[in-house]
Enzyme design. Structure first.
Site, PDB file in Angstrom:
ATOM      1  N   HIS A  20       2.632 -21.452 -44.867  1.00 44.40           N
ATOM      2  CA  HIS A  20       3.619 -22.593 -44.891  1.00 44.40           C
ATOM      3  C   HIS A  20       4.755 -22.369 -43.988  1.00 44.40           C
ATOM      4  O   HIS A  20       5.810 -22.892 -44.330  1.00 44.40           O
ATOM      5  CB  HIS A  20       3.533 -23.201 -45.953  1.00 44.40           C
ATOM      6  CG  HIS A  20       4.013 -25.036 -45.790  1.00 44.40           C
ATOM      7  ND1 HIS A  20       5.005 -25.455 -45.708  1.00 44.40           N
ATOM      8  CD2 HIS A  20       2.969 -25.757 -45.989  1.00 44.40           C
ATOM      9  CE1 HIS A  20       5.053 -26.660 -45.551  1.00 44.40           C
ATOM     10  NE2 HIS A  20       3.640 -26.985 -45.586  1.00 44.40           N
ATOM     11  N   HIS A  80      -3.818 -25.596 -43.418  1.00 47.08           N
ATOM     12  CA  HIS A  80      -2.366 -25.967 -43.191  1.00 47.08           C
ATOM     13  C   HIS A  80      -1.654 -24.604 -42.880  1.00 47.08           C
ATOM     14  O   HIS A  80      -0.536 -24.384 -43.894  1.00 47.08           O
ATOM     15  CB  HIS A  80      -2.200 -26.794 -44.459  1.00 47.08           C
ATOM     16  CG  HIS A  80      -0.711 -27.425 -44.375  1.00 47.08           C
ATOM     17  ND1 HIS A  80      -0.280 -28.026 -43.352  1.00 47.08           N
ATOM     18  CD2 HIS A  80       0.191 -27.603 -45.135  1.00 47.08           C
ATOM     19  CE1 HIS A  80       0.621 -28.580 -43.401  1.00 47.08           C
ATOM     20  NE2 HIS A  80       1.090 -28.361 -44.833  1.00 47.08           N
ATOM     21  N   ASP A  91      -1.785 -32.575 -47.907  1.00 44.87           N
ATOM     22  CA  ASP A  91      -1.168 -31.139 -47.489  1.00 44.87           C
ATOM     23  C   ASP A  91      -0.846 -30.361 -48.802  1.00 44.87           C
ATOM     24  O   ASP A  91      -0.427 -30.902 -49.875  1.00 44.87           O
ATOM     25  CB  ASP A  91      -0.109 -31.452 -46.572  1.00 44.87           C
ATOM     26  CG  ASP A  91      -0.338 -31.855 -45.341  1.00 44.87           C
ATOM     27  OD1 ASP A  91      -1.653 -32.391 -44.989  1.00 44.87           O
ATOM     28  OD2 ASP A  91       0.472 -31.812 -44.322  1.00 44.87           O
ATOM     29  N   ASP A  92      -0.686 -29.118 -48.385  1.00 41.57           N
ATOM     30  CA  ASP A  92      -0.123 -28.058 -49.366  1.00 41.57           C
ATOM     31  C   ASP A  92      -0.710 -27.813 -50.652  1.00 41.57           C
ATOM     32  O   ASP A  92      -0.429 -26.922 -51.118  1.00 41.57           O
ATOM     33  CB  ASP A  92       1.485 -28.609 -49.840  1.00 41.57           C
ATOM     34  CG  ASP A  92       2.352 -28.940 -48.611  1.00 41.57           C
ATOM     35  OD1 ASP A  92       2.150 -28.595 -47.584  1.00 41.57           O
ATOM     36  OD2 ASP A  92       3.377 -29.198 -48.863  1.00 41.57           O
ATOM     37  N   HIS A 132       0.607 -35.580 -50.479  1.00 44.16           N
ATOM     38  CA  HIS A 132       0.670 -34.176 -50.948  1.00 44.16           C
ATOM     39  C   HIS A 132      -0.113 -34.244 -51.966  1.00 44.16           C
ATOM     40  O   HIS A 132       0.389 -34.939 -53.071  1.00 44.16           O
ATOM     41  CB  HIS A 132       1.857 -33.562 -50.901  1.00 44.16           C
ATOM     42  CG  HIS A 132       2.664 -33.635 -49.622  1.00 44.16           C
ATOM     43  ND1 HIS A 132       3.234 -34.717 -48.934  1.00 44.16           N
ATOM     44  CD2 HIS A 132       2.668 -32.471 -48.789  1.00 44.16           C
ATOM     45  CE1 HIS A 132       3.860 -34.039 -47.851  1.00 44.16           C
ATOM     46  NE2 HIS A 132       3.413 -33.039 -47.558  1.00 44.16           N
TER      47      HIS A 132
HETATM   48 NI    NI Z   1       3.002 -28.955 -45.803  1.00 46.69          NI
END
Ligand code: NI
Length: 344
Positions: A205, A201, A151-152, A292
């Site tokens: 955020h 995603h 993620d991210d 991540h």
């Molecule tokens: Ni995230």
């Protein structure tokens, strides 16, 4: 004096003879036909079509070769497929036999070339390709597999992780944050080129549960649009930021939602050994693992954990592969934490 009627009959006969001649020479060119051997015993069943060349020497040779290979390989491993390709030119028959032996999760390939020369009436066989291993593309439902998700990103660290995955013939899903994509446009090319899965995603955020319906849809749609414009691919899965989700989000989402059942807490520890140990302690078939791609400790952990997982017989796959291989069709309105496997 030949009557017109007789002339017609003669022409007709000549035509028939010509036709037969052409037909028989044509059919000679098609002398290579498929012969079928079917062998079955208690454990294995296999069916092989192989060529028949209308030449006793060659046909017997092929017969013996196939029987011998089938018997030795079957005794040894149990799963064999022999295919062939051939060419006939300049007084030679060239037949290539491709042997595929499947063992565990790999295919071994052998290639033998058999060359028959009509003038010499002589057969030479040689191995043209040393045994090679490669992964079976079609996994079965019962194969152990885990989906890696990151993620991210994209971030400075994403390509490093992709390179590690490629090195170990693995795949993963990268859930990208929409507003970070512009800065790392090239990274998206690398993800696509290497067959990685790209997920959504959100755009900024934010915690979706705290937004209005309209804002939620904007977070999702905008990110999909940016990814589509950069790659030509529409993301299939949504991972809400922070995994924050409720009935409203599930109902609103235009894409199946993917969460996880193993949280490595990589963002908290920044410790590659801890991340690796957590995965190895909890891993089971069908799991979805959260990491991540924004941390170096994570890329180091990936490098360490993949060989360990492979030793245990796991394949590392993307989320879309996990659904495909487990034979599960992702549905809207559900948040998936795992797919198939021992969890079900
Ligand atoms: Ni995230």
């Amino acid at each position: 004096m030949i009557k017109k009627k007789h002339l017609l009959i003669i022409i007709f006969l000549v035509l028939i003879i010509l036709f037969l001649f052409v037909f028989s020479s044509l059919s000679n060119k098609h002398d290579v036909i498929n012969k079928i051997i079917k062998k079955e015993d208690n454990t294995y069943s296999y069916l092989i079509n192989y060529p028949y060349f209308n030449n006793d020497k060659v046909d017997n040779y092929v017969d013996n070769y196939l029987n011998e290979r089938i018997n030795t390989i079957i005794l040894d491993t149990g799963d064999l497929f022999i295919d062939y390709d051939y060419d006939i030119k300049d007084n030679n028959i060239f037949i290539k036999f491709y042997e595929y032996v499947t063992k565990l999760n790999t295919i071994k390939e052998n290639i033998y070339e058999i060359n028959y020369n009509y003038e010499l009436d002589n057969i030479i066989k040689k191995r043209v390709f040393e045994e090679d291993n490669y992964d079976i593309l079609n996994y079965t439902k019962s194969d152990k597999m885990v989906a890696f998700t990151f993620d991210d990103g994209p971030s400075y660290n994403t390509i490093k992780i992709v390179n590690t995955l490629v090195k170990y013939d693995s795949k993963a899903t990268f859930f990208l944050v929409g507003n970070k994509i512009e800065k790392y446009a090239k990274t998206l090319d690398v993800l696509v080129k290497n067959g990685m899965d790209i997920g959504n995603h959100t755009y900024s955020h934010k915690e979706l549960t705290k937004l209005s319906d309209k804002e939620i849809l904007k977070e999702i749609d905008l990110t999909n649009e940016i990814i589509y414009n950069k790659t030509g691919i529409r993301p299939t899965f949504l991972r809400p930021s922070y995994g924050a989700m409720n009935k409203r989000i599930k109902k609103l989402s235009t894409m199946p939602i993917i969460i996880w059942n193993i949280d490595t807490l990589d963002w908290k520890y920044h410790n590659s050994n801890k991340i690796k140990d957590k995965i190895l302690k909890y891993v089971s078939d069908g799991d979805i693992i959260l990491m991540h791609d924004t941390f170096t400790a994570t890329s180091n952990a990936v490098e360490m954990v993949i060989p360990e997982l492979k030793k245990q017989g796991y394949r590392i796959v993307s989320v879309s592969e996990l659904f495909k291989y487990k034979g599960v069709k992702p549905k809207l309105g559900i948040g998936y934490g795992y797919v198939g496997g021992s969890n079900e």
